[in-house]
Design a protein around this motif. Structure first.
Motif, PDB file in Angstrom:
ATOM      1  N   ARG A  86      13.749  -8.698 -29.342  1.00  0.00           N
ATOM      2  CA  ARG A  86      13.878  -9.466 -28.106  1.00  0.00           C
ATOM      3  C   ARG A  86      14.587 -10.797 -28.369  1.00  0.00           C
ATOM      4  N   THR A  90      18.263 -11.798 -26.769  1.00  0.00           N
ATOM      5  CA  THR A  90      18.372 -12.990 -25.934  1.00  0.00           C
ATOM      6  C   THR A  90      19.440 -13.928 -26.466  1.00  0.00           C
ATOM      7  N   SER A 258      21.078  -1.557 -18.844  1.00  0.00           N
ATOM      8  CA  SER A 258      20.318  -2.159 -17.755  1.00  0.00           C
ATOM      9  C   SER A 258      20.289  -3.665 -17.938  1.00  0.00           C
ATOM     10  N   ASP A 260      17.946  -6.126 -17.504  1.00  0.00           N
ATOM     11  CA  ASP A 260      16.808  -6.877 -18.026  1.00  0.00           C
ATOM     12  C   ASP A 260      16.534  -6.577 -19.489  1.00  0.00           C
ATOM     13  N   ASP A 262      13.703  -6.866 -20.939  1.00  0.00           N
ATOM     14  CA  ASP A 262      12.442  -6.142 -21.057  1.00  0.00           C
ATOM     15  C   ASP A 262      12.687  -4.632 -21.078  1.00  0.00           C
ATOM     16  N   GLU A 384      20.824 -10.651 -12.767  1.00  0.00           N
ATOM     17  CA  GLU A 384      19.800 -10.062 -13.637  1.00  0.00           C
ATOM     18  C   GLU A 384      20.243 -10.089 -15.095  1.00  0.00           C
ATOM     19  N   THR A 385      21.540  -9.923 -15.344  1.00  0.00           N
ATOM     20  CA  THR A 385      22.047  -9.949 -16.711  1.00  0.00           C
ATOM     21  C   THR A 385      21.809 -11.311 -17.358  1.00  0.00           C
ATOM     22  N   ASP A 387      19.434 -13.450 -16.591  1.00  0.00           N
ATOM     23  CA  ASP A 387      18.037 -13.867 -16.487  1.00  0.00           C
ATOM     24  C   ASP A 387      17.396 -13.758 -17.867  1.00  0.00           C
TER      25      ASP A 387
END
Length: 388
Positions: A86, A90, A258, A260, A262, A384-385, A387
C-alpha cells in the motif's frame, strides 16, 4: 461454500513453502499498474507519456512507459506485506500524478479509454517492435489503449509456478468480476462490466491459459504461439495467468485497473492467498480440481458481462449463482492463508465494502446516469485515481 470437483491429475510441488507456515519463506507480492493520461480540462486522451515520464521523480524501473504514448505504468518493489505494498502504490501514484499535473494532464486508472481514441495511434518509443506488431495484427492494436493490473506472487520456480497456475485459474473469472471497471468503450456502454476483458481476449495469445500437464507442456504452448505467428515474442504471451517471463513469480493479469488503492491491495491479498492455498494443496499431494474448459470459458465471459452485481458460473459445476456468492466462496477457501499473512481482516472488510458500495463498473454507470455525459465518468475516474 463452492467445493472443487474431483480430480483426474496430480502434480508435485518443488519450491517455496506455504505462506505463513512455521519454517517456511513467506510469499512476496508486487503489482504493475497501467494508467491513461488525459487533458486536465477536457478529459480527452493526450500522448504525453514521454514528457510526463521525463519529469516524474522516482526510480525509472518503477515508473515507465507502456504500449502507447497515452499510457504510463508503475511497478512496485517486491513487498512482503500488504501494508508495504500500500505504501509503495501510494508513493508511486502520487509521484506520477504530480508529474502529469505539471504537464496539464491527469492520471486515469481506467481499463478503457471510455471515449473514442484519437487517431492515428501514438505508439510508445519501442517503435520497430510496435510497428511490426501493428503491421501483423492490424486493428487489434487499438486494444493496446487499455489498462490492467498485473499481480506478481513469488518466489516460485518454473515447475511450481506452472503447477500452481492450474489451481488458480478456476478463480480467474471471480477476480475479473471483483475488479470489473470498464463498462464504457469508444463512447458507448458495451453492456459488459469489463469490456477490457473481452477486448483483450481477442488477441490470439490472450485469454484463459491452458491447463498444463507439465512444465514441458507449458513451454510447448508458448512455442506454438511463437511458431504460429500469434505472438512476436514471449512479451506477447498475454494469458490471464502465466509464469512471469522476467521474474520468479506467477503473474495474474486478468483484473481490470481500478482507481482505488484499497481495491489494488485486496486483489494482491487474494492472489497471494490463492497461491499459498495451491502450494499447501500440492504439498498435501491433492490432485488438481476438475474444471471443464467450456464451463470455465463461459464463466469468464459471464464475469466480464455481469461483473460483481450480477450472476456468475460456478467453475466447478457450471451452475448459475450470484457473483457475490462466488466472491465470498473464494474468501472462505483462502481464509486460512489470508489469516496466516495477517490479511484476513482487511480482505474481509474490503470485500464487504465492495459488495455494499458496488463495483467500479456500477459507479461509472451511476455517474453517467445522472446527466448522460461521459465527461462525468472520466471526472469520477480521475478523482478516484488521485484519492490517495
Amino acid at each position: 461454500m463452492i467445493e472443487p470437483g474431483k480430480s483426474t491429475t496430480s502434480n508435485t510441488v518443488r519450491g517455496p513453502g506455504v505462506l505463513g507456515r512455521a519454517g517456511t519463506v513467506p510469499l512476496t507480492i508486487g503489482v504493475e499498474e497501467e494508467f491513461l493520461l488525459v487533458d486536465a480540462r477536457t478529459f480527452r486522451l493526450v500522448p504525453a507519456a514521454p514528457q510526463v515520464l521525463a519529469t516524474a521523480s522516482g526510480d525509472p524501473t518503477q515508473i515507465h512507459a507502456e504500449g502507447t504514448r497515452y499510457q504510463v505504468e508503475i511497478s512496485t518493489p517486491v513487498a512482503d506485506s500488504a501494508a508495504r505494498l500500500r505504501e509503495d502504490l501510494t508513493a508511486l501514484r502520487r509521484a506520477l500524478a504530480k508529474a502529469a499535473r505539471a504537464h496539464g494532464c491527469r492520471l486515469l486508472a481506467s481499463p478503457s479509454p471510455v471515449v473514442t481514441v484519437p487517431g492515428p495511434l501514438h505508439l510508445s518509443d519501442d517503435e520497430p517492435r510496435q510497428r511490426e506488431q501493428a503491421r501483423r495484427f492490424g486493428s487489434l492494436t487499438q486494444t493496446l489503449v487499455s489498462c490492467g493490473r498485473h499481480i506478481h506472487v513469488g518466489t516460485l520456480d518454473m515447475d511450481t509456478a506452472v503447477a500452481v497456475a492450474n489451481r488458480v485459474r478456476p478463480w480467474l473469472p471471480t477476480l475479473i468480476a471483483l475488479a470489473a471497471n470498464s463498462p464504457f468503450w469508444d463512447g458507448r456502454d458495451t453492456g459488459h462490466a469489463s469490456w477490457r476483458a473481452m477486448a483483450w481476449s481477442t488477441w490470439p495469445s490472450a485469454g484463459l491459459p491452458p491447463h498444463f500437464t507439465s512444465t514441458a507442456h507449458y513451454r510447448r504452448s508458448v512455442e506454438a504461439l511463437l511458431g504460429s505467428g500469434a505472438a512476436l515474442d514471449t512479451k506477447m504471451v498475454y494469458w490471464d495467468l502465466r509464469p512471469s517471463g522476467n521474474w520468479p513469480t506467477l503473474e495474474i493479469r486478468a483484473p481490470d485497473m481500478s482507481p482505488d488503492i484499497d481495491g489494488a491491495v485486496l486483489q494482491a491479498e487474494l492472489a497471494r492467498a490463492l497461491v499459498a492455498t495451491a502450494l499447501r494443496e500440492l504439498a498435501e499431494h491433492r490432485p488438481d480440481p476438475v474444471v471443464r474448459e467450456d464451463v470455465l470459458r463461459l464463466a469468464r465471459w459471464r464475469a466480464a458481462h455481469d461483473g460483481l452485481e450480477g450472476f456468475g458460473l460456478d467453475p466447478f459445476t457450471g451452475a448459475e449463482v450470484p457473483a457475490a456468492d462466488l466472491a465470498e466462496a473464494l474468501l472462505d477457501l483462502i481464509a486460512p492463508e489470508l489469516a496466516a499473512a495477517g490479511d484476513l481482516d482487511h480482505a474481509a472488510k474490503a470485500l464487504a465494502g465492495l459488495l455494499r458500495d458496488g463495483s467500479g463498473a456500477q459507479r461509472q454507470r451511476a455517474a453517467f446516469a445522472r446527466r448522460g455525459n461521459l465527461d462525468d465518468v472520466l471526472r469520477l475516474l480521475a478523482d478516484e485515481t488521485e484519492d490517495f
